[in-house]
Design a protein around this motif. Structure first.
Motif, PDB file in Angstrom:
ATOM      1  N   GLY A  22       0.814  -1.203   0.000  1.00 10.18           N
ATOM      2  CA  GLY A  22       0.000   0.000   0.000  1.00 10.18           C
ATOM      3  C   GLY A  22       0.848   1.252   0.000  1.00 10.18           C
ATOM      4  O   GLY A  22       2.084   1.202  -0.064  1.00 10.18           O
ATOM      5  N   ILE A  23       0.189   2.404   0.064  1.00  8.45           N
ATOM      6  CA  ILE A  23       0.854   3.704  -0.004  1.00  8.45           C
ATOM      7  C   ILE A  23       1.285   4.150   1.388  1.00  8.45           C
ATOM      8  O   ILE A  23       0.463   4.283   2.290  1.00  8.45           O
ATOM      9  CB  ILE A  23      -0.072   4.745  -0.651  1.00  8.45           C
ATOM     10  N   ALA A  24       2.585   4.379   1.539  1.00 10.85           N
ATOM     11  CA  ALA A  24       3.143   4.700   2.848  1.00 10.85           C
ATOM     12  C   ALA A  24       3.470   6.175   3.029  1.00 10.85           C
ATOM     13  O   ALA A  24       3.541   6.658   4.160  1.00 10.85           O
ATOM     14  CB  ALA A  24       4.413   3.874   3.092  1.00 10.85           C
ATOM     15  N   GLY A  25       3.691   6.903   1.939  1.00 10.96           N
ATOM     16  CA  GLY A  25       4.084   8.291   2.099  1.00 10.96           C
ATOM     17  C   GLY A  25       4.172   9.037   0.785  1.00 10.96           C
ATOM     18  O   GLY A  25       3.823   8.520  -0.280  1.00 10.96           O
ATOM     19  N   LEU A  26       4.665  10.258   0.888  1.00 11.84           N
ATOM     20  CA  LEU A  26       4.819  11.155  -0.260  1.00 11.84           C
ATOM     21  C   LEU A  26       6.285  11.488  -0.469  1.00 11.84           C
ATOM     22  O   LEU A  26       7.043  11.626   0.492  1.00 11.84           O
ATOM     23  CB  LEU A  26       4.054  12.462  -0.030  1.00 11.84           C
ATOM     24  N   MET A  27       6.656  11.618  -1.736  1.00  9.51           N
ATOM     25  CA  MET A  27       7.999  12.095  -2.057  1.00  9.51           C
ATOM     26  C   MET A  27       7.905  12.955  -3.302  1.00  9.51           C
ATOM     27  O   MET A  27       6.846  13.067  -3.915  1.00  9.51           O
ATOM     28  CB  MET A  27       8.950  10.913  -2.267  1.00  9.51           C
ATOM     29  N   LYS A  28       9.018  13.574  -3.638  1.00 11.53           N
ATOM     30  CA  LYS A  28       9.047  14.338  -4.881  1.00 11.53           C
ATOM     31  C   LYS A  28      10.203  13.842  -5.728  1.00 11.53           C
ATOM     32  O   LYS A  28      11.206  13.333  -5.212  1.00 11.53           O
ATOM     33  CB  LYS A  28       9.147  15.841  -4.620  1.00 11.53           C
ATOM     34  N   VAL A  29      10.061  13.963  -7.016  1.00  6.60           N
ATOM     35  CA  VAL A  29      11.031  13.411  -7.942  1.00  6.60           C
ATOM     36  C   VAL A  29      12.379  14.066  -7.760  1.00  6.60           C
ATOM     37  O   VAL A  29      12.524  15.264  -7.811  1.00  6.60           O
ATOM     38  CB  VAL A  29      10.520  13.558  -9.395  1.00  6.60           C
ATOM     39  N   ASP A  30      13.335  13.224  -7.478  1.00  5.89           N
ATOM     40  CA  ASP A  30      14.785  13.420  -7.420  1.00  5.89           C
ATOM     41  C   ASP A  30      15.478  12.125  -7.009  1.00  5.89           C
ATOM     42  O   ASP A  30      16.481  11.812  -7.628  1.00  5.89           O
ATOM     43  CB  ASP A  30      15.188  14.553  -6.474  1.00  5.89           C
ATOM     44  N   VAL A  31      14.991  11.254  -6.046  1.00  5.23           N
ATOM     45  CA  VAL A  31      13.756  11.361  -5.272  1.00  5.23           C
ATOM     46  C   VAL A  31      14.063  11.808  -3.846  1.00  5.23           C
ATOM     47  O   VAL A  31      15.097  11.467  -3.299  1.00  5.23           O
ATOM     48  CB  VAL A  31      12.997  10.000  -5.201  1.00  5.23           C
ATOM     49  N   GLN A  32      13.099  12.530  -3.248  1.00  2.00           N
ATOM     50  CA  GLN A  32      13.289  13.082  -1.909  1.00  2.00           C
ATOM     51  C   GLN A  32      12.044  12.860  -1.072  1.00  2.00           C
ATOM     52  O   GLN A  32      10.917  13.047  -1.532  1.00  2.00           O
ATOM     53  CB  GLN A  32      13.597  14.581  -2.001  1.00  2.00           C
ATOM     54  N   PHE A  33      12.272  12.432   0.170  1.00  2.00           N
ATOM     55  CA  PHE A  33      11.187  12.241   1.126  1.00  2.00           C
ATOM     56  C   PHE A  33      10.462  13.558   1.369  1.00  2.00           C
ATOM     57  O   PHE A  33      11.087  14.603   1.532  1.00  2.00           O
ATOM     58  CB  PHE A  33      11.761  11.710   2.447  1.00  2.00           C
ATOM     59  N   VAL A  34       9.137  13.524   1.401  1.00  2.10           N
ATOM     60  CA  VAL A  34       8.335  14.694   1.761  1.00  2.10           C
ATOM     61  C   VAL A  34       7.703  14.477   3.126  1.00  2.10           C
ATOM     62  O   VAL A  34       7.959  15.209   4.067  1.00  2.10           O
ATOM     63  CB  VAL A  34       7.249  14.985   0.698  1.00  2.10           C
ATOM     64  N   MET A  49       5.382  11.200   5.680  1.00  7.01           N
ATOM     65  CA  MET A  49       4.600   9.982   5.778  1.00  7.01           C
ATOM     66  C   MET A  49       3.141  10.327   5.514  1.00  7.01           C
ATOM     67  O   MET A  49       2.694  11.456   5.750  1.00  7.01           O
ATOM     68  CB  MET A  49       4.736   9.363   7.175  1.00  7.01           C
ATOM     69  N   MET A  50       2.395   9.354   5.032  1.00  8.01           N
ATOM     70  CA  MET A  50       0.948   9.546   4.959  1.00  8.01           C
ATOM     71  C   MET A  50       0.400   9.628   6.381  1.00  8.01           C
ATOM     72  O   MET A  50       0.963   9.056   7.321  1.00  8.01           O
ATOM     73  CB  MET A  50       0.296   8.374   4.230  1.00  8.01           C
ATOM     74  N   LYS A  51      -0.688  10.353   6.555  1.00  9.48           N
ATOM     75  CA  LYS A  51      -1.291  10.453   7.881  1.00  9.48           C
ATOM     76  C   LYS A  51      -1.767   9.097   8.379  1.00  9.48           C
ATOM     77  O   LYS A  51      -1.864   8.851   9.583  1.00  9.48           O
ATOM     78  CB  LYS A  51      -2.436  11.464   7.865  1.00  9.48           C
ATOM     79  N   ARG A  52      -2.068   8.224   7.430  1.00  8.63           N
ATOM     80  CA  ARG A  52      -2.309   6.824   7.738  1.00  8.63           C
ATOM     81  C   ARG A  52      -1.909   6.011   6.517  1.00  8.63           C
ATOM     82  O   ARG A  52      -1.945   6.501   5.378  1.00  8.63           O
ATOM     83  CB  ARG A  52      -3.772   6.553   8.110  1.00  8.63           C
ATOM     84  N   PHE A  53      -1.486   4.779   6.749  1.00  7.93           N
ATOM     85  CA  PHE A  53      -1.129   3.882   5.664  1.00  7.93           C
ATOM     86  C   PHE A  53      -2.390   3.526   4.875  1.00  7.93           C
ATOM     87  O   PHE A  53      -3.424   3.209   5.459  1.00  7.93           O
ATOM     88  CB  PHE A  53      -0.500   2.615   6.246  1.00  7.93           C
ATOM     89  N   ILE A  54      -2.314   3.616   3.546  1.00  7.60           N
ATOM     90  CA  ILE A  54      -3.470   3.312   2.704  1.00  7.60           C
ATOM     91  C   ILE A  54      -3.194   1.988   1.997  1.00  7.60           C
ATOM     92  O   ILE A  54      -2.419   1.924   1.040  1.00  7.60           O
ATOM     93  CB  ILE A  54      -3.739   4.432   1.684  1.00  7.60           C
ATOM     94  N   PRO A  55      -3.819   0.895   2.463  1.00  8.85           N
ATOM     95  CA  PRO A  55      -3.505  -0.434   1.925  1.00  8.85           C
ATOM     96  C   PRO A  55      -4.066  -0.667   0.530  1.00  8.85           C
ATOM     97  O   PRO A  55      -5.048  -0.031   0.113  1.00  8.85           O
ATOM     98  CB  PRO A  55      -4.151  -1.383   2.948  1.00  8.85           C
ATOM     99  N   LEU A  56      -3.442  -1.600  -0.159  1.00  9.11           N
ATOM    100  CA  LEU A  56      -3.884  -1.971  -1.496  1.00  9.11           C
ATOM    101  C   LEU A  56      -5.340  -2.423  -1.494  1.00  9.11           C
ATOM    102  O   LEU A  56      -6.103  -2.086  -2.400  1.00  9.11           O
ATOM    103  CB  LEU A  56      -2.995  -3.088  -2.033  1.00  9.11           C
ATOM    104  N   ALA A  57      -5.732  -3.164  -0.449  1.00 10.50           N
ATOM    105  CA  ALA A  57      -7.113  -3.673  -0.400  1.00 10.50           C
ATOM    106  C   ALA A  57      -8.126  -2.538  -0.413  1.00 10.50           C
ATOM    107  O   ALA A  57      -9.183  -2.634  -1.062  1.00 10.50           O
ATOM    108  CB  ALA A  57      -7.293  -4.538   0.852  1.00 10.50           C
ATOM    109  N   GLU A  58      -7.819  -1.444   0.266  1.00  9.40           N
ATOM    110  CA  GLU A  58      -8.736  -0.303   0.295  1.00  9.40           C
ATOM    111  C   GLU A  58      -8.786   0.374  -1.074  1.00  9.40           C
ATOM    112  O   GLU A  58      -9.868   0.734  -1.563  1.00  9.40           O
ATOM    113  CB  GLU A  58      -8.297   0.694   1.365  1.00  9.40           C
ATOM    114  N   LEU A  59      -7.624   0.551  -1.694  1.00  7.16           N
ATOM    115  CA  LEU A  59      -7.596   1.147  -3.023  1.00  7.16           C
ATOM    116  C   LEU A  59      -8.363   0.287  -4.022  1.00  7.16           C
ATOM    117  O   LEU A  59      -9.088   0.807  -4.883  1.00  7.16           O
ATOM    118  CB  LEU A  59      -6.147   1.314  -3.484  1.00  7.16           C
TER     119      LEU A  59
END
Length: 218
Positions: free
Chosen positions: A147-159, A161-171
């Motif tokens: 699932g989706i754990a966080g946000l980054m920007k292309v270079d790549v650089q950490f921006v 964490m997501m406020k909550r983990f968004i699992p594949l099952a939910e998506l």
């Protein structure tokens, strides 16, 4: 040690900078660094990221550039948002641990690193289409709970964490519902091209997924 990084072409001025961002293949299908997103070694002296094991199979499927229109003209007209997969759990590949989680990215110097191990034809074209500063979701793959754990920007650089983990099952549940209703995730590449480790997102898809972190899990 990793090679010195080159800045992405095409981030200022006209054009998408494809010619300056070419990737050069070496024997074995691994790419040498000709793009700041792609490197053969990480800052720690080992590979920092990898495709999941299914992508090697996908490379054969996608080896014909005429098979998909998105690979033409250096992947023009794509969204400036992305989903990029990495494996958060230890797994040895040719004697190298390919583990790299969002926590590992956060721990890198300046919270920035290169993106390596890309073998798939279409994924490499997506890399060429990226520009510095574009936003991407950091997706944990090939693990107990993908699932989706966080946000980054292309270079790549950490921006962040997501406020909550968004699992594949939910998506997936939203994707299935939206296929019937015409919602934002109806055509999400995560479900139509599951093996691709680098995927474009439309603005609508990105905004919807980002909004999920404010909601209770469905």
């Amino acid at each position: 040690m990793s090679r010195p990084r080159k800045r992405l072409a095409g981030t200022s001025g006209s054009g998408n900078g494809c010619d300056a961002q070419r990737l050069f293949a070496i024997p074995g299908g691994v790419l040498k660094n000709r793009n700041p997103l792609v490197a053969d070694k990480g800052l720690s002296g080992k590979r920092t990221k990898t495709e999941n094991s299914g992508e090697a199979l996908a490379e054969v499927e996608d080896s014909n550039p005429q098979k998909t229109s998105v690979t033409k003209n250096c992947v023009k007209n794509l969204s400036s948002h992305w989903l990029m997969k990495s494996e958060p759990e230890s797994r040895l590949e040719k004697g190298v641990d390919v583990k790299f989680s969002i926590e590992d990215l956060k721990a890198q110097p300046k919270q920035t690193t290169c993106w390596d191990g890309v073998r798939n034809y279409q994924a490499r074209n997506f890399l060429r289409a990226m520009k510095l500063g574009e936003e991407a979701f950091f997706y944990h793959s090939n693990c107990k709970e993908p699932g989706i754990a966080g946000l980054m920007k292309v270079d790549v650089q950490f921006v962040r964490m997501m406020k909550r983990f968004i699992p594949l099952a939910e998506l997936k549940s939203y994707h299935q519902a939206h296929k019937a209703t015409g919602g934002p995730l109806k055509n999400m590449t995560l479900f139509s091209r599951q093996r691709l480790s680098i995927q474009p997102l439309t603005q609508e898809e990105f905004d919807f997924v980002l909004s999920l972190e404010e909601k209770e899990p469905s």
